[in-house]
Design an enzyme around this catalytic site. Structure first.
Site, PDB file in Angstrom:
ATOM      1  CE  LYS A   1      -4.075  -2.076   2.098  1.00  0.00           C
ATOM      2  NZ  LYS A   1      -5.198  -1.875   3.020  1.00  0.00           N
TER       3      LYS A   1
ATOM      4  CG  ASP B   1      -8.323   0.040   3.121  1.00  0.00           C
ATOM      5  OD1 ASP B   1      -9.193  -0.789   2.826  1.00  0.00           O
ATOM      6  OD2 ASP B   1      -7.117  -0.101   2.839  1.00  0.00           O
TER       7      ASP B   1
ATOM      8  CB  SER C   1       3.382   0.714  12.034  1.00  0.00           C
ATOM      9  OG  SER C   1       4.235  -0.357  11.626  1.00  0.00           O
TER      10      SER C   1
ATOM     11  N   GLY D   1       0.218   0.406   5.815  1.00  0.00           N
ATOM     12  CA  GLY D   1      -0.732   1.244   5.100  1.00  0.00           C
ATOM     13  C   GLY D   1      -2.135   1.176   5.641  1.00  0.00           C
ATOM     14  CG  MET D   2      -5.806  -1.847   7.046  1.00  0.00           C
ATOM     15  SD  MET D   2      -6.986  -1.148   5.884  1.00  0.00           S
ATOM     16  CE  MET D   2      -8.534  -1.417   6.761  1.00  0.00           C
TER      17      MET D   2
END
Length: 269
Positions: free
Chosen positions: A70, A106, A127, A129-130
């Site tokens: 991501k 998201d 920690s 991207g999500m």
């Protein structure tokens, strides 16, 4: 009825380290229901740059991006929409005639689902991207005094500083009214039986969020439900973010009934 696959069929895809079935089943079910000349396929890769070149070269309409790509995908794109630029994380690529633009659905999914919950301090594990999308959605929705729990100190501290949160490498001794798991703990595979937070932490919490979409009921969610805690599931997040991806790719917004049927089909296996 969807037309048979042919030269005019548009391809959408996903890239993940551990490809799942939810996106493929969700999108393909809606293509069939709406008679759209699209097909969706999940992929993994060890050559992210090559995969992105393929999206551009082959005219692939859209690509969902999952862990661990991501953030790494950003320099390979032509630009970011506000949803992705604000948090430096992309979960959706849209190909507009060779121009690749990054989005983040998201964030909007998490923001929608946490609105009914009482604002309270939180512990968030992760920690990547999500985690960025989830933590930013929480802070923007008014959740304060958050603590980012991440063994990767550089990434954990960076995320915490950006959002005005605290950072801890480990958090077994901490409690908070809201617990948020944004790691693979509890996911199908090697981590399937792992519990993202201790029983003591879950007992002390008032609500639990787990972004793992498969299985639908992770060990953390099962424990939280058994203790009577409100939960937000990864399947709920997956449905909402996938719906917004579908709209970006096709320009069509399905009815609530069509989305519910697609979700049921996607979760059936």
């Amino acid at each position: 009825m969807k037309p048979p696959i042919g030269p005019t069929t548009r391809l959408c895809m996903s890239l993940a380290a551990r490809p799942g079935t939810f996106g493929s089943r969700f999108h393909n079910h809606l293509y069939d229901a709406l008679g759209l000349d699209f097909v969706y396929k999940a992929f993994t890769t060890t050559d992210l740059e090559g995969a992105v070149r393929g999206i551009r070269a082959l005219g692939i309409r859209g690509c969902a991006v999952s862990m661990p790509f991501k953030e790494d995908v950003i320099p390979l794109l032509d630009g970011l929409r506000d949803s992705a630029a604000a948090i430096d994380s992309v979960n959706t690529i849209v190909n507009d005639e060779g121009t690749l633009l990054g989005y983040n659905t998201d964030y909007s999914a998490v923001r929608t689902l946490v609105e009914p919950l009482a604002r309270a301090p939180f512990l968030l594990r992760g920690s990547g991207g999500m985690a960025k999308a989830t933590a930013t959605a929480l802070v923007d929705a008014g959740f304060v005094e958050g603590v980012i729990v991440a063994r990767n100190e550089a990434k954990g501290r960076s995320l915490a500083t950006a959002l005005g949160c605290g950072w801890q490498a480990e958090a077994e001794a901490l409690t908070a009214p809201m617990l948020v798991n944004v790691t693979p703990l509890g996911m199908t595979g090697a981590d399937a039986e792992a519990l993202a937070f201790t029983r003591t932490q879950v007992e002390a919490a008032e609500a639990v969020i787990d972004v793992v979409a498969k299985p639908v009921e992770t060990p953390l969610l099962r424990l939280a439900r058994a203790l009577g805690k409100p939960v937000v599931t990864g399947a709920e997040i997956a449905k909402l973010q996938a719906l917004e991806q579908f709209v970006l790719y096709t320009g069509v917004r399905p009815t609530e009934a069509q989305v519910a049927a697609a979700e049921s089909y996607a979760l059936a296996t």
